[in-house]
Design a protein around this motif. Structure first.
Motif, PDB file in Angstrom:
ATOM      1  N   PRO A   1      35.917  33.012  32.706  1.00 42.14           N
ATOM      2  CA  PRO A   1      37.249  33.529  32.416  1.00 42.14           C
ATOM      3  C   PRO A   1      37.331  35.037  32.182  1.00 42.14           C
ATOM      4  CG  PRO A   1      36.282  32.620  30.435  1.00 42.14           C
ATOM      5  CD  PRO A   1      35.274  32.412  31.532  1.00 42.14           C
ATOM      6  N   GLN A   2      36.198  35.755  32.211  1.00 41.83           N
ATOM      7  CA  GLN A   2      36.272  37.186  31.931  1.00 41.83           C
ATOM      8  C   GLN A   2      36.846  37.972  33.111  1.00 41.83           C
ATOM      9  OE1 GLN A   2      33.529  35.384  31.537  1.00 41.83           O
ATOM     10  NE2 GLN A   2      32.777  35.575  29.439  1.00 41.83           N
ATOM     11  N   ASN A   3      36.548  37.516  34.363  1.00 45.29           N
ATOM     12  CA  ASN A   3      36.972  38.182  35.582  1.00 45.29           C
ATOM     13  C   ASN A   3      36.504  39.624  35.612  1.00 45.29           C
ATOM     14  OD1 ASN A   3      38.230  35.890  36.743  1.00 45.29           O
ATOM     15  ND2 ASN A   3      39.943  36.158  35.340  1.00 45.29           N
ATOM     16  N   ASN A   4      37.399  40.589  35.841  1.00 37.93           N
ATOM     17  CA  ASN A   4      36.986  41.980  36.006  1.00 37.93           C
ATOM     18  C   ASN A   4      36.867  42.744  34.695  1.00 37.93           C
ATOM     19  OD1 ASN A   4      36.825  41.815  38.839  1.00 37.93           O
ATOM     20  ND2 ASN A   4      39.040  42.135  39.032  1.00 37.93           N
ATOM     21  N   ASN A   5      36.954  42.053  33.575  1.00 36.61           N
ATOM     22  CA  ASN A   5      36.848  42.722  32.278  1.00 36.61           C
ATOM     23  C   ASN A   5      35.440  42.645  31.708  1.00 36.61           C
ATOM     24  OD1 ASN A   5      39.645  43.346  32.153  1.00 36.61           O
ATOM     25  ND2 ASN A   5      40.076  41.224  31.556  1.00 36.61           N
ATOM     26  N   GLY A   6      34.507  42.124  32.482  1.00 37.85           N
ATOM     27  CA  GLY A   6      33.159  41.947  31.978  1.00 37.85           C
ATOM     28  C   GLY A   6      32.225  43.055  32.386  1.00 37.85           C
ATOM     29  N   GLY A   7      30.929  42.755  32.320  1.00 42.63           N
ATOM     30  CA  GLY A   7      29.896  43.714  32.674  1.00 42.63           C
ATOM     31  C   GLY A   7      28.614  42.988  33.000  1.00 42.63           C
TER      32      GLY A   7
END
Length: 412
Positions: free
Chosen positions: A253-259
């Motif tokens: 669920p993180q999508n493009n907000n992760g690392g």
């Protein structure tokens, strides 16, 4: 145990299939997965791959058989250490101390006869194996011998294939000579820049630099050749690293907000600890230059390290890359953590840990994210746990007896 096996046999007879059932009857009435467990036997005999059926309603295990040998020639490969599955499910590879055995996997999940895919250089001993997510490369680290020292080997392959081709990385035996004693490794593919990265934890530096307790970063070329990144190795804050796992939280669920983060489990002086590093994959407030990105610079995460149990020998992450599980051999526990997707910071779950059987040496998670298993070397059994897919919390199931000396494991 006997009643459960008897029930499976009876069901197999009704369905006119082999002992192991994957799709007997409706999937809703008796769904099952597979757990493969390597067993090291006793008194030099019994090295095998044991197969367990996973009931996907409960997570409970039923032993199917222990028929697959871990070596094409009995006694020639040393002890089996770990097993990796091809992403297509059509092939499997077992790392022994002295060889890699490859297997074709039949439609019912059973293994064909073992083939020797690679033999370790004389006088050397294999330590650990890792596979890339795409099924294109296998990586093996070895302890080394007095002539060459530790090495890192790269094998090219194809999804579904049991054939390994050793990539030439410079040494006489085509390996990559390591200046440090390796203990663990993990591979990950990143999209920005598009590259495969390999991380190797080490406990001792063999050069004059004496950079003990480190994490090295290598770029993997499209042909499998290795290049150590500028700035590597990076010091771990805790001594005696034992395990490593790279995690990309840029998935749901993180999508493009992760690392992209790397976790290193280390023994320490008394209690264990987890070091966490962020990998520079884009220019931002902390990764300030293109050079940081090109060299996959590592930055410590938060107030790392995070405390864990004694001797953290293995780690896995759930399918959403939201929860990290760490198996600790000396304290006989599994620790669970939530991963904050943006920063990589770990937060202990509630409960923070659960007990396993004595001296667990490996763990595996089912692809549903609902079940976790540990391989307990003494006296020889498998601990099972249910997992919450929303909170990651763990609950214990029953412990199942295995053949002697369980070691590496994999689930599907």
């Amino acid at each position: 145990m006997s009643k459960k096996i008897g029930g499976v046999v009876a069901l197999a007879a009704m369905c006119a299939l082999s002992l192991f059932l994957v799709n007997c009857g409706s999937s809703s009435s008796r769904p099952s997965g597979l757990l493969y467990v390597l067993t090291q036997g006793s008194n030099g005999t019994g090295n095998a791959v044991s197969m367990f059926a996973i009931d996907l309603n409960s997570g409970n295990l039923s032993l199917i058989n222990s028929n697959a040998s871990t070596c094409a020639t009995a006694g020639a490969c040393g002890l089996p250490l770990d097993i990796v599955l091809d992403p297509t499910g059509a092939a499997a590879f077992v790392l022994n101390q002295g060889a890699i055995s490859s297997y074709s996997v039949k439609s019912d999940g059973t293994f064909g006869a073992p083939n020797t895919a690679w033999t370790v250089t004389a006088g050397d001993t294999a330590l650990a194996i890792a596979r890339d997510a795409g099924g294109n490369f296998l990586y093996v680290i070895t302890a080394g011998n007095p002539v060459v020292g530790p090495e890192l080997y790269v094998f090219s392959t194809k999804p579904g294939s049991t054939t390994l081709t050793l990539v030439n990385n410079g040494a006489a035996d085509l390996g990559f000579v390591l200046p440090r004693v390796p203990t663990a490794l993990s591979a990950i593919a990143i999209s920005s820049p598009a590259e495969e990265l390999l991380f190797v934890a080490s406990s001792k530096d063999l050069s004059a630099n004496h950079n003990d307790n480190t994490l090295s970063v290598y770029g993997v070329g499209s042909d499998g050749t290795l290049t150590e990144k500028i700035g590597s190795p990076y010091a771990t804050s805790t001594i005696n690293p034992l395990s490593a796992l790279a995690v990309n939280t840029n998935v749901a669920p993180q999508n493009n907000n992760g690392g992209v983060f790397v976790y290193v489990g280390a023994a320490g002086n008394a209690s264990g600890a987890l070091d966490a590093f962020q990998v520079c994959t884009g220019i931002n407030a902390v990764c300030t230059s293109q050079s940081d990105v090109d060299n996959a610079k590592l930055l410590p995460v938060g107030t790392s390290p995070t405390s864990t149990g004694q001797e953290p020998v293995g780690m896995v992450v759930d399918p959403t890359n939201s929860f990290l599980y760490v198996v600790c051999e000396v304290s006989s526990q599994v620790f669970g953590y939530s991963i904050f997707g943006t920063t990589g910071v770990l937060t202990a779950q509630n409960p923070a840990n659960v007990s396993t059987g004595s001296q667990p040496v490996a763990l595996a998670i089912h692809s549903s994210g609902k079940f976790l298993y540990t391989s307990n070397s003494v006296p020889g059994n498998i601990s099972a746990f249910t997992l919450s897919t929303t909170s990651g919390s763990m609950n214990s199931l029953s412990t199942v007896t295995s053949p002697p000396g369980p070691s590496g494991m994999a689930a599907r």
